[in-house]
Scaffold this motif. Structure first.
Motif, PDB file in Angstrom:
ATOM      1  N   TRP A 557     -13.642   4.848  -7.127  1.00  0.00           N
ATOM      2  CA  TRP A 557     -12.954   4.999  -8.412  1.00  0.00           C
ATOM      3  C   TRP A 557     -11.729   4.102  -8.389  1.00  0.00           C
ATOM      4  O   TRP A 557     -10.726   4.427  -7.788  1.00  0.00           O
ATOM      5  N   GLN A 558     -11.852   2.952  -9.025  1.00  0.00           N
ATOM      6  CA  GLN A 558     -10.727   2.034  -9.148  1.00  0.00           C
ATOM      7  C   GLN A 558      -9.900   2.491 -10.339  1.00  0.00           C
ATOM      8  O   GLN A 558     -10.305   2.363 -11.483  1.00  0.00           O
ATOM      9  N   PRO A 570     -14.908   7.579 -13.249  1.00  0.00           N
ATOM     10  CA  PRO A 570     -15.855   7.129 -12.230  1.00  0.00           C
ATOM     11  C   PRO A 570     -17.286   7.416 -12.638  1.00  0.00           C
ATOM     12  O   PRO A 570     -17.541   8.124 -13.613  1.00  0.00           O
ATOM     13  N   VAL A 571     -18.210   6.870 -11.871  1.00  0.00           N
ATOM     14  CA  VAL A 571     -19.628   7.082 -12.164  1.00  0.00           C
ATOM     15  C   VAL A 571     -19.960   8.560 -12.020  1.00  0.00           C
ATOM     16  O   VAL A 571     -19.319   9.305 -11.279  1.00  0.00           O
ATOM     17  N   SER A 572     -21.005   9.003 -12.729  1.00  0.00           N
ATOM     18  CA  SER A 572     -21.306  10.428 -12.823  1.00  0.00           C
ATOM     19  C   SER A 572     -21.680  11.053 -11.482  1.00  0.00           C
ATOM     20  O   SER A 572     -21.504  12.248 -11.286  1.00  0.00           O
ATOM     21  N   ASP A 573     -22.206  10.254 -10.549  1.00  0.00           N
ATOM     22  CA  ASP A 573     -22.621  10.857  -9.287  1.00  0.00           C
ATOM     23  C   ASP A 573     -21.439  11.245  -8.405  1.00  0.00           C
ATOM     24  O   ASP A 573     -21.613  11.786  -7.313  1.00  0.00           O
ATOM     25  N   LEU A 574     -20.207  10.968  -8.882  1.00  0.00           N
ATOM     26  CA  LEU A 574     -19.031  11.422  -8.153  1.00  0.00           C
ATOM     27  C   LEU A 574     -18.652  12.851  -8.511  1.00  0.00           C
ATOM     28  O   LEU A 574     -17.855  13.468  -7.809  1.00  0.00           O
ATOM     29  N   HIS A 575     -19.200  13.384  -9.599  1.00  0.00           N
ATOM     30  CA  HIS A 575     -18.798  14.711 -10.047  1.00  0.00           C
ATOM     31  C   HIS A 575     -19.036  15.767  -8.962  1.00  0.00           C
ATOM     32  O   HIS A 575     -18.165  16.596  -8.692  1.00  0.00           O
ATOM     33  N   CYS A 576     -20.208  15.725  -8.356  1.00  0.00           N
ATOM     34  CA  CYS A 576     -20.516  16.718  -7.316  1.00  0.00           C
ATOM     35  C   CYS A 576     -19.621  16.527  -6.102  1.00  0.00           C
ATOM     36  O   CYS A 576     -19.186  17.495  -5.483  1.00  0.00           O
ATOM     37  N   LYS A 577     -19.357  15.271  -5.759  1.00  0.00           N
ATOM     38  CA  LYS A 577     -18.575  14.992  -4.557  1.00  0.00           C
ATOM     39  C   LYS A 577     -17.138  15.480  -4.691  1.00  0.00           C
ATOM     40  O   LYS A 577     -16.584  16.071  -3.765  1.00  0.00           O
ATOM     41  N   SER A 589      -9.877   9.572  -0.310  1.00  0.00           N
ATOM     42  CA  SER A 589     -11.235   9.138   0.027  1.00  0.00           C
ATOM     43  C   SER A 589     -12.017   8.507  -1.115  1.00  0.00           C
ATOM     44  O   SER A 589     -13.061   7.890  -0.870  1.00  0.00           O
ATOM     45  N   VAL A 590     -11.559   8.657  -2.331  1.00  0.00           N
ATOM     46  CA  VAL A 590     -12.341   8.168  -3.482  1.00  0.00           C
ATOM     47  C   VAL A 590     -11.587   7.120  -4.297  1.00  0.00           C
ATOM     48  O   VAL A 590     -12.150   6.112  -4.715  1.00  0.00           O
ATOM     49  N   ILE A 591     -10.300   7.330  -4.500  1.00  0.00           N
ATOM     50  CA  ILE A 591      -9.523   6.519  -5.438  1.00  0.00           C
ATOM     51  C   ILE A 591      -8.887   5.316  -4.750  1.00  0.00           C
ATOM     52  O   ILE A 591      -8.383   5.425  -3.630  1.00  0.00           O
ATOM     53  N   VAL A 592      -8.934   4.174  -5.428  1.00  0.00           N
ATOM     54  CA  VAL A 592      -8.116   3.024  -5.040  1.00  0.00           C
ATOM     55  C   VAL A 592      -7.266   2.644  -6.253  1.00  0.00           C
ATOM     56  O   VAL A 592      -7.769   2.527  -7.365  1.00  0.00           O
ATOM     57  N   THR A 593      -5.975   2.490  -6.033  1.00  0.00           N
ATOM     58  CA  THR A 593      -5.049   2.223  -7.138  1.00  0.00           C
ATOM     59  C   THR A 593      -4.662   0.755  -7.179  1.00  0.00           C
ATOM     60  O   THR A 593      -4.915  -0.011  -6.250  1.00  0.00           O
ATOM     61  N   SER A 594      -4.026   0.376  -8.270  1.00  0.00           N
ATOM     62  CA  SER A 594      -3.626  -1.014  -8.477  1.00  0.00           C
ATOM     63  C   SER A 594      -2.640  -1.470  -7.403  1.00  0.00           C
ATOM     64  O   SER A 594      -1.895  -0.678  -6.828  1.00  0.00           O
ATOM     65  N   VAL A 595      -2.636  -2.778  -7.153  1.00  0.00           N
ATOM     66  CA  VAL A 595      -1.690  -3.394  -6.228  1.00  0.00           C
ATOM     67  C   VAL A 595      -0.500  -3.876  -7.058  1.00  0.00           C
ATOM     68  O   VAL A 595      -0.679  -4.545  -8.078  1.00  0.00           O
TER      69      VAL A 595
END
Length: 738
Positions: A557-558, A570-577, A589-595
């Motif tokens: 998830w950018q 994010p894409v729908s398959d992240l909902h369960c995770k 573990s999921v998100i990457v933020t702007s530089v």
């Protein structure tokens, strides 16, 4: 159709499906309380000079009240955000003996004509507990006795500095806003309860709720004083001597008396009471809000507000037995609540739960509307609340009809809805960090380099102090801020070394401090950028390879967290995770933020991106910028994925590795070319980065096309205009040379 226990149980399960589960409610509350803690930590960084007196030195605290922080909303209800700024260096005292040195003191002034729940704020001298008699400032009014009062126009004057001239400030009770999603309230703390606010502790009650323990907690909440006049105060236009800025329509259309009135607020206590409700009681309250929004709001507007429903719910919980609040009795509980509101409507008096002698119908429901309200409530109650079948919000009516009929239907599942709540809260959590970080960088950019370095060092000491004296939320906030602040300081030091052509010491590089989780990707990219700018190309290539391995091929998830840029979910398959992860784990573990690079990091930024720090190119660009929401436009902000591909490309270009260059170019091209802009964010910067890659390959035609596309995508405050000017200038110079 009567609601049997089976049907009521079905309705309760439907509310589970739309996100009203224990796990989602706890997540919502934890998120908004964490946002308060994050804001407090950020405020301490900016306000505190003496680390040992950190808690005493903070100038304000931010609170979130209402549906969002109480977790009494759904994904489709459209509840706004109620934000309260409490200025800690101000206090309201009830007697002059409560005067405190080092803060601004106001005396709560009341007389026989003062409306219930209200007071005037009498200014007290800084030197001692004596009423002030001098004033030459706006927002202060001096009466014929020589006493100076603080006016409630202060919120408008303050908020007008935070919005564009074209944005209209709207007033909703004590709050002000320039958009429909956020209400702002400026408040002062009144540490001692006024007599009328002790009502909740003194009046008789059945005894099971609020419990003695809960009431003891409530006594520690204190009271806010907020800028709001009494609903029945005279508000005719009057002529008076300059009681405020003459350009302020709010000031010139209200009477002097109404401008001096401030209201007591027990928001913290009320939130504490809502937090004590069971999941079944919360479901009843949300059904009340859905009924209000669907059937009452079209007639009475927001004058019959959710606060009326909250008050109704509190009195019903207090007066009815504890064992009635069950999943299979949910409609009957709604009936009890509406019957309470109906009784008050017939009496034309809606009492406040925590403050004495207050009629919540005053100034809200007009006398001629009361019979209509009585009729509507009577009809809803007599129909056994069948109106729930007509609620369209969150498809509740459709869900209920289909479940009762036993049909299979394709509506978002329990997992999807509760996963969506988790994603929404993770976005709020990350957004608070990022926006606070931008404000910190903006403050550092106003300083000299030496002052900024000393300030970053002080920040580190304050964060360490929070880990020692803070509660679990403040410790978590300090833990997240720590690596971000350390990396910023390291980048600033490295930039100075590059500028002075000095070697970057190991002590500096170690301060970049990053781990192997995705939350460290932005710091790793800043480190790789420093290596590139200091001509350490092989080390930069290795660092970028490790960064790409961390991102990996699993869903990422950018997240873009600035105003006026699209943040795509994010894409729908992240909902369960993400549903079973905490916000902190999602952030790691999921998100990457702007530089983000500040101007003190100028020499650690690839030269091409420096133009983004000067994106405000024309007068129209400047007028387009929001004075508060667009502070990031003076920084270089780029999304991590395109920046990684771009850094890899220019690094391999410097190393002369053509095959790797082509591979990185194709990745960046695929990112930019993805149909419908999958990633959102700073898309115009990504297009410009691709344009520069084309320049380095000698394809000026493709570079021009990309810069033009970027400019077309975002025509204001876009550095692409600089790059187009560069190409034109270069073409002109070459033509003249020939």
């Amino acid at each position: 159709m009567d609601f049997s226990q089976r049907y009521q149980l079905i309705l309760s399960r439907i509310l589970d499906d739309i996100g009203l589960t224990t796990i989602s409610i706890q997540r919502r509350r934890r998120t908004w309380l964490m946002k308060e803690a994050i804001s407090s930590v950020k405020a301490s960084l900016q306000d505190v000079k003496d680390v040992d007196r950190m808690l005493e030195s903070m100038r304000y605290k931010k609170y979130y009240f209402g549906s969002q922080s109480e977790a009494t909303t759904t994904l489709s209800m459209g509840s706004d955000i109620d934000m309260l700024y409490c200025y800690e260096n101000f206090q309201v005292i009830l007697e002059l003996c409560g005067w405190k040195d080092g803060v601004v003191n106001f005396l709560a002034f009341r007389n026989s004509k003062t409306p219930p729940q209200h007071c005037n704020l009498l200014c007290v001298k800084h030197e001692g507990p004596v009423p002030e008699t001098r004033t030459n400032k706006n927002c202060y009014f001096k009466d014929n006795r020589g006493l100076v009062f603080f006016m409630n126009t202060v919120s408008i004057i303050f908020l007008k500095t935070l919005c564009l001239p074209s944005e209209e400030l709207k007033k909703h009770g004590p709050s002000m806003s320039w958009n429909d999603n956020m209400d702002y309230v400026k408040a002062f703390n009144c540490p001692v309860f006024p007599d009328e606010c002790k009502f909740v502790f003194r009046r008789p009650r059945p005894g099971h709720w609020p419990s003695p323990f809960l009431l003891d907690e409530a006594r520690a909440c204190g009271t806010f004083v907020v800028p709001q006049w009494y609903s029945e105060s005279p508000q005719k236009q009057q002529k008076f001597k300059n009681v405020g800025p003459v350009t302020d329509d709010y000031t010139v259309t209200e009477s002097v008396g109404s401008l001096l009135e401030w209201r007591y607020s027990t928001s913290r206590m009320e939130r504490l009471f809502v937090f004590d409700w069971s999941i079944q009681q919360l479901k009843v309250y949300i059904l009340l809000k859905l009924i209000r929004k669907t059937f009452l709001k079209p007639i009475f507007g927001d004058r019959l507000s959710t606060f009326h429903m909250k008050t109704t719910m509190m009195y019903t919980v207090e007066n009815y037995p504890k064992d009635i609040w069950r999943d299979n009795n949910i409609i009957q509980c709604v009936t009890y609540c509406l019957s309470t509101l109906l009784r008050w409507s017939r009496l034309r008096f809606c009492p406040h739960f925590t403050i004495a002698n207050v009629n919540l119908f005053t100034g809200k429901i007009h006398a001629h509307e009361i019979p209509q309200l009585v009729n509507i409530l009577s009809e809803i109650i007599s129909s056994n609340i069948k109106c729930v079948f007509q609620i369209e919000i969150d498809n509740i009516g459709d869900r209920l009809r289909n479940r009762v009929a036993g049909f299979n239907f394709s509506l978002p599942s329990w997992v999807f809805k509760n996963g969506a709540v988790a994603i929404l809260m993770a976005g709020e959590y990350s957004s608070e960090y990022f926006k606070c970080f931008l404000q910190i960088l903006e403050g550092l950019d106003q300083m000299t380099y030496n002052d900024a370095i000393l300030t970053v060092r002080r920040y580190s000491s304050i964060l360490k102090k929070w880990s020692e004296v803070g509660d679990d939320r403040h410790i978590e906030a300090a833990k997240v801020f720590g690596p971000i602040i350390a990396c910023t300081g390291a980048s600033m030091r490295a930039s100075r070394c590059i500028k002075l052509t000095r070697n970057i010491s190991k002590q500096i590089t170690e301060r970049y401090g990053f781990g192997d989780n995705r939350s460290s990707v932005s710091n790793r990219l800043k480190y790789a950028s420093m290596l590139y700018c200091s001509n350490q190309f092989n080390a930069a290539a290795e660092s970028l390879y490790l960064c790409e391995q961390i991102i990996g091929k699993t869903p990422v998830w950018q997240m873009c967290l600035v105003d006026r840029r699209l943040n795509k979910p994010p894409v729908s398959d992240l909902h369960c995770k993400v549903m079973m992860l905490s916000n902190e784990d999602i952030f790691d573990s999921v998100i990457v933020t702007s530089v983000v690079f500040s101007r003190h990091e100028l020499h650690c930024v690839p030269r091409f991106l420096i133009y983004d720090m000067f994106r405000t190119f024309t007068t129209d660009d400047k007028l387009d910028r929001h004075p508060y929401g667009d502070i990031w436009m003076d920084l270089a902000v780029v999304d991590p994925l395109p920046f990684m591909y771009y850094l890899q490309f220019i690094t391999y270009h410097a190393l002369g590795s053509s095959d790797q260059m082509v591979d990185c170019f194709n990745k960046l091209f695929a990112y930019v070319s993805y149909e419908h802009n999958k990633y959102g964010g700073h898309y115009e910067v990504a297009i410009s980065l691709l344009g520069h890659c084309c320049e380095l390959l000698g394809r000026l035609d493709m570079a021009w096309f990309n810069y033009k596309t970027s400019f077309t995508t975002i025509p204001r405050n876009n550095a692409a205009i600089w790059h187009m000017c560069r190409i034109v200038h270069g073409f002109t110079v070459r033509r003249q040379a020939n």
